[in-house]
Motif scaffolding. Structure first.
Motif, PDB file in Angstrom:
ATOM      1  N   ALA A   1       0.850  -1.185   0.000  1.00 44.76           N
ATOM      2  CA  ALA A   1       0.000   0.000   0.000  1.00 44.76           C
ATOM      3  C   ALA A   1       0.886   1.235   0.000  1.00 44.76           C
ATOM      4  O   ALA A   1       1.984   1.227   0.560  1.00 44.76           O
TER       5      ALA A   1
ATOM      6  N   ASP B   1       1.802   4.873   1.299  1.00 46.11           N
ATOM      7  CA  ASP B   1       1.582   5.678   2.496  1.00 46.11           C
ATOM      8  C   ASP B   1       2.725   6.679   2.628  1.00 46.11           C
ATOM      9  O   ASP B   1       3.890   6.282   2.701  1.00 46.11           O
TER      10      ASP B   1
ATOM     11  N   ARG C   1       1.595   2.028  11.759  1.00 45.61           N
ATOM     12  CA  ARG C   1       1.469   2.710  10.456  1.00 45.61           C
ATOM     13  C   ARG C   1       1.271   1.690   9.342  1.00 45.61           C
ATOM     14  O   ARG C   1       0.435   1.874   8.464  1.00 45.61           O
TER      15      ARG C   1
ATOM     16  N   ARG D   1      -2.281   0.235   9.530  1.00 45.35           N
ATOM     17  CA  ARG D   1      -3.293   1.202   9.062  1.00 45.35           C
ATOM     18  C   ARG D   1      -3.291   1.301   7.539  1.00 45.35           C
ATOM     19  O   ARG D   1      -4.343   1.304   6.904  1.00 45.35           O
ATOM     20  N   ALA D   2      -2.101   1.392   6.948  1.00 43.97           N
ATOM     21  CA  ALA D   2      -2.006   1.534   5.492  1.00 43.97           C
ATOM     22  C   ALA D   2      -2.580   0.314   4.773  1.00 43.97           C
ATOM     23  O   ALA D   2      -3.334   0.439   3.806  1.00 43.97           O
TER      24      ALA D   2
ATOM     25  N   ALA E   1      -4.711  -1.908   6.035  1.00 42.85           N
ATOM     26  CA  ALA E   1      -6.147  -2.011   6.317  1.00 42.85           C
ATOM     27  C   ALA E   1      -6.939  -1.074   5.402  1.00 42.85           C
ATOM     28  O   ALA E   1      -8.038  -1.419   4.953  1.00 42.85           O
ATOM     29  N   ARG E   2      -6.387   0.111   5.108  1.00 38.97           N
ATOM     30  CA  ARG E   2      -7.053   1.031   4.169  1.00 38.97           C
ATOM     31  C   ARG E   2      -7.144   0.415   2.782  1.00 38.97           C
ATOM     32  O   ARG E   2      -8.150   0.557   2.092  1.00 38.97           O
ATOM     33  N   SER E   3      -6.098  -0.265   2.355  1.00 40.99           N
ATOM     34  CA  SER E   3      -6.072  -0.827   1.002  1.00 40.99           C
ATOM     35  C   SER E   3      -6.827  -2.143   0.863  1.00 40.99           C
ATOM     36  O   SER E   3      -7.443  -2.405  -0.152  1.00 40.99           O
TER      37      SER E   3
ATOM     38  N   GLY F   1      -8.846  -3.656   3.522  1.00 43.63           N
ATOM     39  CA  GLY F   1     -10.054  -3.738   4.339  1.00 43.63           C
ATOM     40  C   GLY F   1     -10.160  -4.980   5.195  1.00 43.63           C
ATOM     41  O   GLY F   1      -9.220  -5.363   5.879  1.00 43.63           O
TER      42      GLY F   1
ATOM     43  N   ARG G   1      -7.639  -7.170   7.940  1.00 44.46           N
ATOM     44  CA  ARG G   1      -8.008  -7.234   9.360  1.00 44.46           C
ATOM     45  C   ARG G   1      -8.208  -8.680   9.812  1.00 44.46           C
ATOM     46  O   ARG G   1      -7.793  -9.068  10.893  1.00 44.46           O
TER      47      ARG G   1
END
Length: 127
Positions: free
Chosen positions: A31, A33, A90, A93-94, A96-98, A100, A104
């Motif tokens: 991802a 970031d 970090r 988070r990156a 998980a944003r890409s 989903g 997770r």
């Protein structure tokens, strides 16, 4: 800055180098970031061992099996390991944003299976 064709790709082939210079490709989730390409992997993986010795990498868009398209251009970069707790947050988070729920589920399910232990590191690639 991450090249657009790499930041759009669902998987990338991350090439690290053995001691003798032989390239080794691995398909990974990645991802973008903060202008870097972020990768998540196990801390005991061979790619991490190779990166501790040689930070040179090549990244190419690929499919889940690591197959690159004939017209896909590899991009050279420099990698650094992200191992501190704030850096790993970090990375999570990156990704998980890409990715989903898939990321997770993989991250939380794996931690549950390993009784809370998360033996992972991040890799930040700059181009």
């Amino acid at each position: 800055m991450v090249p657009p064709e790499i930041s759009r790709s669902r998987y990338v082939s991350l090439v690290t180098h053995r001691r003798d210079g032989t390239p080794r490709a691995t398909p990974v989730w990645a991802a973008e970031d903060g202008g870097e390409l972020i990768v998540w992997t196990r801390e005991d993986s061979w790619k991490v061992k190779r990166l501790r010795r040689d930070p040179r990498v090549t990244v190419t868009p690929c499919d889940a099996r690591g197959r690159t398209a004939p017209d896909a251009a590899p991009v050279a970069g420099t990698a650094r390991l992200l191992e501190r707790p704030g850096e790993l947050a970090r990375v999570r988070r990156a990704l998980a944003r890409s990715y989903g729920w898939q990321f997770r589920l993989l991250d939380s399910g794996g931690a549950l299976f390993r009784r809370g232990r998360r033996p992972h590191v991040g890799i930040a690639v700059t181009f």
